[in-house]
Scaffold this motif. Structure first.
Motif, short mmCIF file in Angstrom:
data_model
loop_
_atom_site.label_atom_id
_atom_site.label_comp_id
_atom_site.label_asym_id
_atom_site.label_seq_id
_atom_site.Cartn_x
_atom_site.Cartn_y
_atom_site.Cartn_z
N LYS A 39 0.83 -1.21 0.00
CA LYS A 39 0.00 0.00 0.00
C LYS A 39 0.86 1.26 0.00
CE LYS A 39 -3.92 -2.11 2.32
NZ LYS A 39 -4.75 -2.15 3.53
N ASN A 40 2.09 1.15 0.50
CA ASN A 40 3.04 2.25 0.46
C ASN A 40 3.66 2.24 -0.94
OD1 ASN A 40 5.56 3.65 0.49
ND2 ASN A 40 5.65 3.44 2.70
N PHE A 41 3.34 3.26 -1.74
CA PHE A 41 3.77 3.25 -3.14
C PHE A 41 5.28 3.24 -3.30
CE2 PHE A 41 4.40 4.90 -7.45
CZ PHE A 41 3.68 3.93 -8.14
N THR A 42 6.00 3.86 -2.38
CA THR A 42 7.47 3.83 -2.44
C THR A 42 7.96 2.39 -2.34
OG1 THR A 42 7.62 6.04 -1.50
CG2 THR A 42 9.59 4.67 -1.37
N TYR A 43 7.35 1.62 -1.46
CA TYR A 43 7.70 0.21 -1.32
C TYR A 43 7.24 -0.58 -2.55
CZ TYR A 43 8.12 -4.45 0.65
OH TYR A 43 8.47 -5.76 0.85
N PHE A 44 6.04 -0.31 -3.02
CA PHE A 44 5.48 -1.00 -4.21
C PHE A 44 6.45 -0.88 -5.39
CE2 PHE A 44 2.90 -0.87 -8.11
CZ PHE A 44 2.22 -2.07 -8.01
N GLN A 45 7.11 0.27 -5.52
CA GLN A 45 8.03 0.52 -6.62
C GLN A 45 9.29 -0.34 -6.57
OE1 GLN A 45 8.12 4.84 -5.95
NE2 GLN A 45 7.48 5.04 -8.08
N LYS A 46 9.52 -1.03 -5.47
CA LYS A 46 10.71 -1.86 -5.33
C LYS A 46 10.52 -3.26 -5.92
CE LYS A 46 12.35 0.68 -1.38
NZ LYS A 46 12.89 0.64 -0.04
N VAL A 47 9.52 -3.44 -6.75
CA VAL A 47 9.25 -4.73 -7.38
C VAL A 47 10.48 -5.20 -8.17
CG1 VAL A 47 8.22 -3.72 -9.46
CG2 VAL A 47 7.58 -6.03 -8.76
N ALA A 48 10.68 -6.50 -8.15
CA ALA A 48 11.78 -7.13 -8.90
C ALA A 48 11.27 -8.46 -9.46
CB ALA A 48 12.97 -7.36 -7.98
N VAL A 49 12.06 -9.04 -10.33
CA VAL A 49 11.75 -10.35 -10.88
C VAL A 49 12.66 -11.36 -10.19
CG1 VAL A 49 11.72 -11.78 -12.96
CG2 VAL A 49 11.04 -9.36 -13.09
N ASP A 50 12.07 -12.43 -9.64
CA ASP A 50 12.88 -13.44 -8.96
C ASP A 50 13.45 -14.45 -9.98
OD1 ASP A 50 11.03 -15.57 -9.42
OD2 ASP A 50 9.98 -15.14 -7.55
N PRO A 51 14.38 -15.30 -9.56
CA PRO A 51 15.02 -16.25 -10.49
C PRO A 51 14.06 -17.23 -11.18
CG PRO A 51 16.31 -16.05 -8.49
CD PRO A 51 15.02 -15.33 -8.24
N LEU A 52 12.90 -17.45 -10.60
CA LEU A 52 11.93 -18.37 -11.22
C LEU A 52 10.96 -17.65 -12.14
CD1 LEU A 52 11.14 -20.69 -8.19
CD2 LEU A 52 12.62 -21.15 -10.17
N GLY A 53 11.12 -16.32 -12.28
CA GLY A 53 10.27 -15.56 -13.18
C GLY A 53 9.03 -14.98 -12.55
N GLY A 54 8.96 -14.99 -11.24
CA GLY A 54 7.84 -14.37 -10.53
C GLY A 54 8.19 -12.95 -10.14
N LEU A 55 7.25 -12.26 -9.52
CA LEU A 55 7.48 -10.90 -9.03
C LEU A 55 7.71 -10.95 -7.54
CD1 LEU A 55 4.59 -9.18 -11.00
CD2 LEU A 55 6.99 -9.42 -11.68
#
Length: 95
Positions: free
Chosen positions: A51-67
């Motif tokens: 819900k904290n958009f600053t945190y939401f922006q830290k999305v990455a792709v994991d080694p298995l192809g998930g978020l």
């Protein structure tokens, strides 16, 4: 970072956050998906940090192809299409 190994599922290779709790995701076959994560964030208590958009922006792709996010929240690669909404963007326009 994604793994070069083959999997029975299609993997994400890139994710870019946008306002309104949306993500632009590129899959390994260059398919571009626009995800709306609002329902997940508002209905699942375990995703409260997003819900904290600053945190939401830290999305990455994991080694298995998930978020994934730094606090351990993750979306399995097979669940990514579940959050997809209509988009007119191509992979070239997203990154």
């Amino acid at each position: 970072m994604t793994s070069a190994s083959k999997t029975p599922w299609k993997k994400a290779v890139g994710a870019k956050p946008h306002q309104g709790y949306r993500l632009h995701v590129i899959m390994e076959d260059d398919e571009a998906l626009d995800l709306d994560m609002t329902t997940l964030i508002t209905q699942r208590e375990s995703f409260w940090r997003l819900k904290n958009f600053t945190y939401f922006q830290k999305v990455a792709v994991d080694p298995l192809g998930g978020l994934c996010w730094p606090g351990g929240e993750d979306i399995a690669p097979t669940r990514i299409p579940y959050y997809a909404v209509e988009t007119e963007n191509s992979a070239d326009e997203l990154f």
